[in-house]
Design a protein around this motif. Structure first.
Motif, PDB file in Angstrom:
ATOM      1  N   ASP A   1       0.741  -1.033  -0.016  1.00 13.73           N
ATOM      2  CA  ASP A   1       0.099  -0.080  -0.001  1.00 13.73           C
ATOM      3  C   ASP A   1       0.876   1.207   0.124  1.00 13.73           C
ATOM      4  O   ASP A   1       2.114   1.204   0.498  1.00 13.73           O
ATOM      5  N   GLU A   2       0.229   2.373  -0.408  1.00 14.77           N
ATOM      6  CA  GLU A   2       0.999   3.582  -0.295  1.00 14.77           C
ATOM      7  C   GLU A   2       1.826   4.018   1.046  1.00 14.77           C
ATOM      8  O   GLU A   2       2.764   4.592   0.789  1.00 14.77           O
ATOM      9  N   ASN A   3       1.112   4.000   1.882  1.00 11.68           N
ATOM     10  CA  ASN A   3       1.483   4.199   3.307  1.00 11.68           C
ATOM     11  C   ASN A   3       2.225   2.917   3.976  1.00 11.68           C
ATOM     12  O   ASN A   3       2.714   3.284   5.218  1.00 11.68           O
ATOM     13  N   ASP A   4       2.547   2.026   3.308  1.00  8.36           N
ATOM     14  CA  ASP A   4       3.377   0.998   4.055  1.00  8.36           C
ATOM     15  C   ASP A   4       5.033   1.093   3.902  1.00  8.36           C
ATOM     16  O   ASP A   4       5.215   1.966   2.967  1.00  8.36           O
ATOM     17  N   LEU A   5       5.531   0.605   4.784  1.00  7.61           N
ATOM     18  CA  LEU A   5       7.041   0.710   4.640  1.00  7.61           C
ATOM     19  C   LEU A   5       7.632   0.383   3.190  1.00  7.61           C
ATOM     20  O   LEU A   5       7.276  -0.564   2.330  1.00  7.61           O
ATOM     21  N   PRO A   6       8.609   0.901   2.687  1.00 12.32           N
ATOM     22  CA  PRO A   6       9.022   0.897   1.490  1.00 12.32           C
ATOM     23  C   PRO A   6      10.236  -0.303   1.531  1.00 12.32           C
ATOM     24  O   PRO A   6      11.470  -0.008   1.346  1.00 12.32           O
ATOM     25  N   THR A   7       9.901  -1.529   1.975  1.00 17.69           N
ATOM     26  CA  THR A   7      10.793  -2.566   2.250  1.00 17.69           C
ATOM     27  C   THR A   7      11.743  -3.076   0.918  1.00 17.69           C
ATOM     28  O   THR A   7      12.805  -3.357   1.017  1.00 17.69           O
ATOM     29  N   ARG A   8      11.019  -2.999  -0.200  1.00 17.78           N
ATOM     30  CA  ARG A   8      11.522  -3.244  -1.211  1.00 17.78           C
ATOM     31  C   ARG A   8      12.742  -2.298  -1.695  1.00 17.78           C
ATOM     32  O   ARG A   8      13.885  -2.799  -2.145  1.00 17.78           O
ATOM     33  N   LYS A   9      12.351  -0.980  -1.355  1.00 22.01           N
ATOM     34  CA  LYS A   9      13.481  -0.104  -1.968  1.00 22.01           C
ATOM     35  C   LYS A   9      14.544  -0.038  -0.788  1.00 22.01           C
ATOM     36  O   LYS A   9      15.758  -0.072  -1.274  1.00 22.01           O
ATOM     37  N   ILE A  10      14.321  -0.577   0.457  1.00 19.36           N
ATOM     38  CA  ILE A  10      15.420  -0.673   1.324  1.00 19.36           C
ATOM     39  C   ILE A  10      16.317  -1.856   0.979  1.00 19.36           C
ATOM     40  O   ILE A  10      17.683  -1.769   1.349  1.00 19.36           O
ATOM     41  N   SER A  11      15.766  -2.715   0.806  1.00 21.31           N
ATOM     42  CA  SER A  11      16.517  -4.140   0.403  1.00 21.31           C
ATOM     43  C   SER A  11      17.284  -3.911  -0.972  1.00 21.31           C
ATOM     44  O   SER A  11      18.542  -4.120  -1.014  1.00 21.31           O
ATOM     45  N   GLU A  12      16.842  -2.800  -1.975  1.00 12.33           N
ATOM     46  CA  GLU A  12      17.805  -2.563  -3.003  1.00 12.33           C
ATOM     47  C   GLU A  12      18.836  -1.699  -2.627  1.00 12.33           C
ATOM     48  O   GLU A  12      20.055  -1.846  -3.089  1.00 12.33           O
ATOM     49  N   ASN A  13      18.546  -0.656  -1.773  1.00 10.06           N
ATOM     50  CA  ASN A  13      19.705  -0.035  -1.131  1.00 10.06           C
ATOM     51  C   ASN A  13      20.731  -0.801  -0.404  1.00 10.06           C
ATOM     52  O   ASN A  13      21.927  -0.269  -0.412  1.00 10.06           O
ATOM     53  N   ILE A  14      20.232  -1.659   0.243  1.00 12.56           N
ATOM     54  CA  ILE A  14      21.249  -2.759   1.029  1.00 12.56           C
ATOM     55  C   ILE A  14      22.175  -3.440   0.051  1.00 12.56           C
ATOM     56  O   ILE A  14      23.395  -3.360   0.178  1.00 12.56           O
ATOM     57  N   ARG A  15      21.495  -3.890  -1.155  1.00 14.05           N
ATOM     58  CA  ARG A  15      22.138  -4.402  -2.002  1.00 14.05           C
ATOM     59  C   ARG A  15      23.455  -3.463  -2.473  1.00 14.05           C
ATOM     60  O   ARG A  15      24.449  -3.976  -3.046  1.00 14.05           O
ATOM     61  N   ARG A  16      23.008  -2.485  -2.946  1.00 12.25           N
ATOM     62  CA  ARG A  16      23.923  -1.571  -3.449  1.00 12.25           C
ATOM     63  C   ARG A  16      25.278  -1.036  -2.529  1.00 12.25           C
ATOM     64  O   ARG A  16      26.236  -0.781  -3.035  1.00 12.25           O
ATOM     65  N   HIS A  17      24.853  -0.942  -1.257  1.00  9.10           N
ATOM     66  CA  HIS A  17      25.812  -0.414  -0.217  1.00  9.10           C
ATOM     67  C   HIS A  17      26.787  -1.672   0.127  1.00  9.10           C
ATOM     68  O   HIS A  17      27.802  -1.213   0.310  1.00  9.10           O
ATOM     69  N   VAL A  18      26.171  -2.723   0.273  1.00 14.26           N
ATOM     70  CA  VAL A  18      26.902  -3.954   0.333  1.00 14.26           C
ATOM     71  C   VAL A  18      27.913  -4.170  -0.707  1.00 14.26           C
ATOM     72  O   VAL A  18      28.968  -4.513  -0.627  1.00 14.26           O
ATOM     73  N   GLY A  19      27.425  -3.869  -2.003  1.00 18.55           N
ATOM     74  CA  GLY A  19      28.157  -3.919  -3.200  1.00 18.55           C
ATOM     75  C   GLY A  19      29.494  -3.013  -2.992  1.00 18.55           C
ATOM     76  O   GLY A  19      30.584  -3.208  -3.696  1.00 18.55           O
ATOM     77  N   GLU A  20      29.197  -1.866  -2.280  1.00 16.20           N
ATOM     78  CA  GLU A  20      30.357  -0.772  -2.396  1.00 16.20           C
ATOM     79  C   GLU A  20      31.386  -1.072  -1.450  1.00 16.20           C
ATOM     80  O   GLU A  20      32.524  -0.979  -1.537  1.00 16.20           O
ATOM     81  N   LEU A  21      30.798  -1.851  -0.325  1.00 15.63           N
ATOM     82  CA  LEU A  21      31.657  -2.119   0.945  1.00 15.63           C
ATOM     83  C   LEU A  21      32.672  -3.632   0.301  1.00 15.63           C
ATOM     84  O   LEU A  21      33.438  -3.683   1.197  1.00 15.63           O
ATOM     85  N   LEU A  22      31.966  -4.151  -0.260  1.00 12.16           N
ATOM     86  CA  LEU A  22      32.857  -5.699  -0.673  1.00 12.16           C
ATOM     87  C   LEU A  22      33.125  -5.710  -1.880  1.00 12.16           C
ATOM     88  O   LEU A  22      33.420  -6.830  -2.501  1.00 12.16           O
TER      89      LEU A  22
END
Length: 287
Positions: free
Chosen positions: A266-287
């Motif tokens: 829903d529009e007001n639900d947490l953007p967990t998909r977007k957060i997981s995509e950000n984690i993938r990007r950040h981990v890729g930068e660190l490793l």
């Protein structure tokens, strides 16, 4: 999650968004309006009840119960928002833990194959947790090339965590990490499972049925009795007044219903998909 400008009053007041409670309530609002008009017509025109009729004093009940319903709705919305905010804090913790885990592994590990494994697996945990909480897709359907042997009848996040710990333990057995480093990395993996369990607690423990049902019945009966007293003083203006009161009270309950389940699409639900995509990007930068 919807992006908006909190200072843009014009769009808030004059534009009706798809997520506005008006879209869900307008059939009931129309019915309440017709009902109020009929009650007003019966009392004033058909029965021609006098100003001294005792039914006019029903407003005394509304005055007393108005305070009670206000307290109930405040508690209801606060409880729902607490669940939404706790979910946001948990996913914020997952972001930080994923970064810390990747940061430590980036310094400890020297073998590129080991780094590649964790570069892929750490973000996969967040992606699988998103799917697990949404109950929509399996992890293999969500990400191309996810080569885990996952049994979809089992707890998917636990399977990812188990493979992470298995690889870390194998690194210790091969002498690539020390015992102290094993303890440090074990704490990071454990934090993933702690976050998953806390999210499941929110997901699987809704507001008690009796409490939610009582508030809905209370609002409905409260609004249905409003025209009986206000028709004497407002006449046919009782229709927009009662409809507006119903809109305000019912909207608060609808908002609480939506945000008390923070894991969804829903529009007001947490953007967990977007957060997981950000984690993938950040981990890729660190490793």
């Amino acid at each position: 999650m919807r992006s908006y400008n909190t200072k843009d009053w014009f769009s808030f007041i004059f534009l009706i968004q798809k997520s506005d409670t008006f879209h869900k309530l307008w059939p009931l609002m129309l019915g309440i309006g017709v009902y109020s008009g009929v009650i007003g017509w019966l009392e004033v025109e058909y029965w021609q009840l006098s100003e001294k009729n005792y039914i006019r004093n029903i407003n005394l009940m509304h005055n007393m119960l108005g305070f009670v319903i206000s307290l109930l709705l405040v508690f209801r919305t606060n409880t729902a928002y607490d669940r939404w905010w706790e979910g946001r804090k948990l996913w914020g913790g997952l972001v930080n833990n994923s970064r810390n885990f990747a940061l430590k592994l980036g310094v400890i590990l020297k073998n590129e194959n080991d780094k590649a494994f964790f570069r892929k697996m750490i973000p996969d945990y967040a992606a699988v947790l998103h799917t697990h909480l949404n109950d929509s897709e399996t992890a293999q359907q969500l990400f191309d090339g996810l080569d885990l042997e996952i049994d979809h009848h089992k707890h998917k996040p636990n399977q990812i965590a188990a493979q992470l710990f298995e690889r870390v333990n194998a690194l210790y057995a091969e002498g690539k990490i020390t015992g102290d480093q094993l303890i440090i990395l074990n704490a990071e993996i454990q934090s993933f499972t702690d976050i998953c369990g806390a999210c499941e607690r929110i997901k699987n423990t809704p507001i008690p049925y009796s409490y939610s049902a009582f508030i809905k019945k209370f609002i409905f009966i409260y609004v249905l009795t409003l025209p009986f007293g206000y028709a004497f003083s407002l006449g046919y203006y009782v229709v927009p007044v009662v409809v507006f009161i119903f809109y305000v009270l019912a909207s608060l309950e609808l908002i609480a219903e939506e945000i008390e389940e923070p894991f969804g699409d829903d529009e007001n639900d947490l953007p967990t998909r977007k957060i997981s995509e950000n984690i993938r990007r950040h981990v890729g930068e660190l490793l």
